[in-house]
Design an enzyme around this catalytic site. Sequence first.
Site, mmCIF file in Angstrom:
data_model
loop_
_atom_site.group_PDB
_atom_site.id
_atom_site.type_symbol
_atom_site.label_atom_id
_atom_site.label_comp_id
_atom_site.label_asym_id
_atom_site.label_seq_id
_atom_site.Cartn_x
_atom_site.Cartn_y
_atom_site.Cartn_z
ATOM 1 C CB THR A 7 16.422 22.677 -15.214
ATOM 2 O OG1 THR A 7 16.040 21.323 -15.211
ATOM 3 C CG2 THR A 7 16.842 22.924 -16.726
ATOM 4 N N GLY A 8 18.640 21.062 -13.569
ATOM 5 C CA GLY A 8 19.576 20.277 -13.746
ATOM 6 C C GLY A 8 19.232 18.877 -14.937
ATOM 7 C CG ASN A 9 15.406 17.163 -16.835
ATOM 8 O OD1 ASN A 9 15.781 16.892 -18.206
ATOM 9 N ND2 ASN A 9 14.468 16.393 -16.309
ATOM 10 N N GLY A 11 17.622 16.533 -20.374
ATOM 11 C CA GLY A 11 16.771 16.520 -21.354
ATOM 12 C C GLY A 11 16.059 18.001 -21.707
ATOM 13 C CE LYS A 12 11.851 19.884 -16.711
ATOM 14 N NZ LYS A 12 11.582 20.608 -15.568
ATOM 15 C CG ASP A 68 7.595 22.008 -11.993
ATOM 16 O OD1 ASP A 68 8.725 21.702 -11.364
ATOM 17 O OD2 ASP A 68 6.799 21.526 -11.446
ATOM 18 C CB SER A 69 7.376 20.056 -17.500
ATOM 19 O OG SER A 69 8.539 19.672 -17.403
ATOM 20 C CG HIS A 178 4.991 19.861 -22.454
ATOM 21 N ND1 HIS A 178 5.443 18.789 -23.237
ATOM 22 C CD2 HIS A 178 5.696 19.644 -21.298
ATOM 23 C CE1 HIS A 178 6.479 18.136 -22.864
ATOM 24 N NE2 HIS A 178 6.570 18.535 -21.463
HETATM 25 P P1 IMP Z 1 10.488 18.566 -12.921
HETATM 26 O O1 IMP Z 1 12.100 18.746 -13.238
HETATM 27 O O2 IMP Z 1 10.280 18.698 -11.381
HETATM 28 O O3 IMP Z 1 9.852 19.620 -13.725
HETATM 29 O O4 IMP Z 1 10.136 17.310 -13.371
HETATM 30 C C1 IMP Z 1 9.564 17.022 -14.751
HETATM 31 C C2 IMP Z 1 9.422 15.569 -15.032
HETATM 32 O O5 IMP Z 1 8.378 15.426 -15.862
HETATM 33 C C3 IMP Z 1 10.515 14.898 -15.797
HETATM 34 O O6 IMP Z 1 11.482 14.202 -14.640
HETATM 35 C C4 IMP Z 1 9.940 13.926 -16.657
HETATM 36 O O7 IMP Z 1 9.638 12.874 -15.790
HETATM 37 C C5 IMP Z 1 8.469 14.551 -16.879
HETATM 38 N N1 IMP Z 1 8.641 15.457 -18.199
HETATM 39 C C6 IMP Z 1 8.539 16.661 -18.202
HETATM 40 N N2 IMP Z 1 8.613 17.130 -19.465
HETATM 41 C C7 IMP Z 1 8.745 15.838 -20.261
HETATM 42 C C8 IMP Z 1 9.120 15.762 -21.486
HETATM 43 O O8 IMP Z 1 8.937 16.567 -22.451
HETATM 44 N N3 IMP Z 1 9.179 14.342 -21.872
HETATM 45 C C9 IMP Z 1 9.145 13.301 -21.128
HETATM 46 N N4 IMP Z 1 8.972 13.453 -19.538
HETATM 47 C C10 IMP Z 1 8.876 14.876 -19.243
#
Ligand code: IMP
Length: 197
Positions: A7-9, A11-12, A68-69, A178
């Site tokens: 992941t590049g996110n 927050g995650k 994925d969330s 989650h």
């Molecule tokens: P993914 O990185 O393609 O799985 O996209 C996940 C997206 O779902 C994130 O960019 C957020 O917009 C939203 N999301 C998933 N988990 C959370 C969380 O724990 N808090 C807030 N937004 C979340």
Amino acid sequence: MKIVLATGNKGKLREFREMFRCEVTPFSELLGEIDIVEDSDSFKGNALIKAKTIYEKLGEEYIVISDDSGISVPLLGGEPDIYSARYAGEGASDRDNLLKLVENIKAKGVDRTTAYYTACIAIVSKYGEYTVHGWMHGDVITEPRGEGGFGYDPMFVPDGYALTLGEIDNEVKKGISHRGKALRLAKPIIKLLGSTS
Ligand code: IMP
């Protein structure tokens, strides 16, 4: 084996690092930026696409974990669901996505409605593929509050709480979220895979 996160996110990544309390490397440190096309119609399918793509590039010494969330709002037919990261369009910011969700809920004439987050974690290694899920239920509100968390957190009030996830302490979020639930299921699998290498 080395644990790599697909992941590049940010927050995650922060939540993964805090929960694993061990070295977790984001894939971009090893491979640079890669554009992965997430074209499945499910969280599980997209989590597997991300983990398998990175594993195939890195090879057998690695355990690749992906998440994925997203958030789903029954009042909106389940939107944004798997499209949570790009609800307001490709390249949209977390803020843009949140504001679009606020507007769509207001357009239904309510200021609060039920919602839930889903997380699927995929684990790919030379021993095969595993997936686990976690969910968090609550309400979404049209007056976002708080600076904590990421994404839709300022508009999400978990069941049993008065505060939004943007206002709740990160430690508390880990216990009820989650991703926290899915990670607790993923942890023994990752430990076992790591110890068999
Ligand atoms: P993914 O990185 O393609 O799985 O996209 C996940 C997206 O779902 C994130 O960019 C957020 O917009 C939203 N999301 C998933 N988990 C959370 C969380 O724990 N808090 C807030 N937004 C979340």
